[in-house]
Design a protein around this motif. Structure first.
Motif, PDB file in Angstrom:
ATOM      1  N   PHE A 177       0.672  -1.114  -0.019  1.00  0.00           N
ATOM      2  CA  PHE A 177      -0.058  -0.130  -0.030  1.00  0.00           C
ATOM      3  C   PHE A 177       1.024   1.302  -0.094  1.00  0.00           C
ATOM      4  CE2 PHE A 177      -2.837  -3.311   1.145  1.00  0.00           C
ATOM      5  CZ  PHE A 177      -4.182  -2.613   1.099  1.00  0.00           C
ATOM      6  N   SER A 178       0.972   1.944  -1.276  1.00  0.00           N
ATOM      7  CA  SER A 178       1.622   3.051  -1.383  1.00  0.00           C
ATOM      8  C   SER A 178       1.092   4.250  -2.105  1.00  0.00           C
ATOM      9  CB  SER A 178       3.248   2.605  -1.682  1.00  0.00           C
ATOM     10  OG  SER A 178       3.885   3.780  -2.052  1.00  0.00           O
ATOM     11  N   PRO A 179       1.218   5.721  -1.786  1.00  0.00           N
ATOM     12  CA  PRO A 179       1.805   6.092  -0.906  1.00  0.00           C
ATOM     13  C   PRO A 179       1.090   5.761   0.570  1.00  0.00           C
ATOM     14  CG  PRO A 179       0.946   7.772  -1.880  1.00  0.00           C
ATOM     15  CD  PRO A 179       0.754   6.371  -2.918  1.00  0.00           C
ATOM     16  N   PHE A 180       1.490   6.020   1.747  1.00  0.00           N
ATOM     17  CA  PHE A 180       0.631   5.477   2.956  1.00  0.00           C
ATOM     18  C   PHE A 180       0.891   6.963   3.912  1.00  0.00           C
ATOM     19  CE2 PHE A 180      -0.380   3.475   7.098  1.00  0.00           C
ATOM     20  CZ  PHE A 180      -1.306   2.550   6.677  1.00  0.00           C
ATOM     21  N   ASP A 181      -0.198   7.031   4.402  1.00  0.00           N
ATOM     22  CA  ASP A 181      -0.036   8.290   5.558  1.00  0.00           C
ATOM     23  C   ASP A 181       0.283   7.768   6.861  1.00  0.00           C
ATOM     24  OD1 ASP A 181      -0.667  10.379   7.156  1.00  0.00           O
ATOM     25  OD2 ASP A 181      -2.425  10.942   6.413  1.00  0.00           O
ATOM     26  N   PHE A 182       1.679   8.178   7.223  1.00  0.00           N
ATOM     27  CA  PHE A 182       2.161   7.662   8.356  1.00  0.00           C
ATOM     28  C   PHE A 182       1.773   8.494   9.631  1.00  0.00           C
ATOM     29  CE2 PHE A 182       5.333   6.135   5.221  1.00  0.00           C
ATOM     30  CZ  PHE A 182       5.039   4.801   5.564  1.00  0.00           C
ATOM     31  N   THR A 183       1.194   9.608   9.600  1.00  0.00           N
ATOM     32  CA  THR A 183       0.677  10.433  10.545  1.00  0.00           C
ATOM     33  C   THR A 183      -0.456   9.575  11.074  1.00  0.00           C
ATOM     34  OG1 THR A 183       0.883  12.157   8.997  1.00  0.00           O
ATOM     35  CG2 THR A 183       0.632  12.877  11.167  1.00  0.00           C
ATOM     36  N   THR A 184      -1.387   9.415  10.219  1.00  0.00           N
ATOM     37  CA  THR A 184      -2.822   8.727  10.560  1.00  0.00           C
ATOM     38  C   THR A 184      -2.641   7.212  10.596  1.00  0.00           C
ATOM     39  OG1 THR A 184      -3.732   8.665   8.501  1.00  0.00           O
ATOM     40  CG2 THR A 184      -4.045  10.611   9.665  1.00  0.00           C
ATOM     41  N   MET A 185      -1.753   6.605  10.040  1.00  0.00           N
ATOM     42  CA  MET A 185      -1.369   5.162  10.062  1.00  0.00           C
ATOM     43  C   MET A 185      -2.632   4.701   9.091  1.00  0.00           C
ATOM     44  SD  MET A 185       1.436   4.500  11.081  1.00  0.00           S
ATOM     45  CE  MET A 185       1.580   2.607  10.845  1.00  0.00           C
ATOM     46  N   GLN A 186      -3.025   5.233   7.937  1.00  0.00           N
ATOM     47  CA  GLN A 186      -4.169   4.750   7.273  1.00  0.00           C
ATOM     48  C   GLN A 186      -3.561   5.042   5.594  1.00  0.00           C
ATOM     49  OE1 GLN A 186      -7.502   3.722   8.322  1.00  0.00           O
ATOM     50  NE2 GLN A 186      -6.509   3.542  10.266  1.00  0.00           N
ATOM     51  N   PRO A 187      -4.422   4.346   4.996  1.00  0.00           N
ATOM     52  CA  PRO A 187      -4.081   4.607   3.421  1.00  0.00           C
ATOM     53  C   PRO A 187      -4.647   6.125   3.185  1.00  0.00           C
ATOM     54  CG  PRO A 187      -5.327   2.564   3.622  1.00  0.00           C
ATOM     55  CD  PRO A 187      -5.143   2.985   5.181  1.00  0.00           C
ATOM     56  N   GLY A 188      -3.962   6.696   2.489  1.00  0.00           N
ATOM     57  CA  GLY A 188      -4.572   8.171   1.904  1.00  0.00           C
ATOM     58  C   GLY A 188      -5.118   8.148   0.674  1.00  0.00           C
ATOM     59  N   ALA A 189      -5.581   9.203   0.250  1.00  0.00           N
ATOM     60  CA  ALA A 189      -6.042   9.470  -0.969  1.00  0.00           C
ATOM     61  C   ALA A 189      -5.080   9.164  -2.084  1.00  0.00           C
ATOM     62  CB  ALA A 189      -6.600  10.885  -1.192  1.00  0.00           C
ATOM     63  N   GLY A 190      -5.531   8.205  -2.859  1.00  0.00           N
ATOM     64  CA  GLY A 190      -4.360   8.071  -3.953  1.00  0.00           C
ATOM     65  C   GLY A 190      -3.452   6.836  -3.819  1.00  0.00           C
ATOM     66  N   THR A 191      -3.812   6.217  -2.461  1.00  0.00           N
ATOM     67  CA  THR A 191      -2.960   4.942  -2.173  1.00  0.00           C
ATOM     68  C   THR A 191      -3.068   4.084  -3.314  1.00  0.00           C
ATOM     69  OG1 THR A 191      -2.854   5.426   0.031  1.00  0.00           O
ATOM     70  CG2 THR A 191      -2.594   3.349  -0.391  1.00  0.00           C
ATOM     71  N   GLN A 192      -2.110   3.452  -3.774  1.00  0.00           N
ATOM     72  CA  GLN A 192      -2.398   2.075  -4.583  1.00  0.00           C
ATOM     73  C   GLN A 192      -2.227   1.041  -3.923  1.00  0.00           C
ATOM     74  OE1 GLN A 192      -2.927   2.694  -8.173  1.00  0.00           O
ATOM     75  NE2 GLN A 192      -3.534   4.646  -7.472  1.00  0.00           N
TER      76      GLN A 192
END
Length: 115
Positions: free
Chosen positions: A95-110
């Motif tokens: 899962f990338s890119p990944f939001d490490f601040t929220t520890m959740q997949p972000g918008a646009g995560t592939q």
């Protein structure tokens, strides 16, 4: 044999391991996981989070319906008991890119199945 390392290895239902390697045999699931403490031959660094999913779920497609990252905030210090026995039935997804601040997949995560 292939090896993939990432910022985090997410084990659904358990939590995340920081900077771990997933080793895979050809045409099989994961064969072992271990911490990335030094440069390891034939290891590909992948930015994002590697998620180990059961073979049946992983091959349903890119949807990964019902996958919850709630336990991703739980940073583990060691591989949970029983995971080694499950490894041959687990396959890694990136899962990338990944939001490490929220520890959740972000918008646009592939999502990409690692083989």
């Amino acid at each position: 044999m292939k090896r993939y390392a990432s910022h985090f290895l997410f084990l659904p239902g358990h939590g995340c391991l920081k900077q771990y390697v997933v080793e895979m045999d050809e045409g099989q699931g994961a064969s072992r996981v271990f911490p990335l403490t030094e440069e390891v031959e034939n290891t590909e660094w992948l930015p994002g989070v590697i998620v180990l999913l059961p073979f049946e779920e992983a091959h349903l497609g890119q949807e990964t319906v019902g996958l919850s990252f709630d336990k991703c905030h739980n940073i583990l210090t060691a591989v949970p008991p029983g995971i080694e026995e499950e490894l041959p039935y687990l396959v890694p997804w990136l899962f990338s890119p990944f939001d490490f601040t929220t520890m959740q997949p972000g918008a646009g995560t592939q999502r990409k199945l690692l083989q």
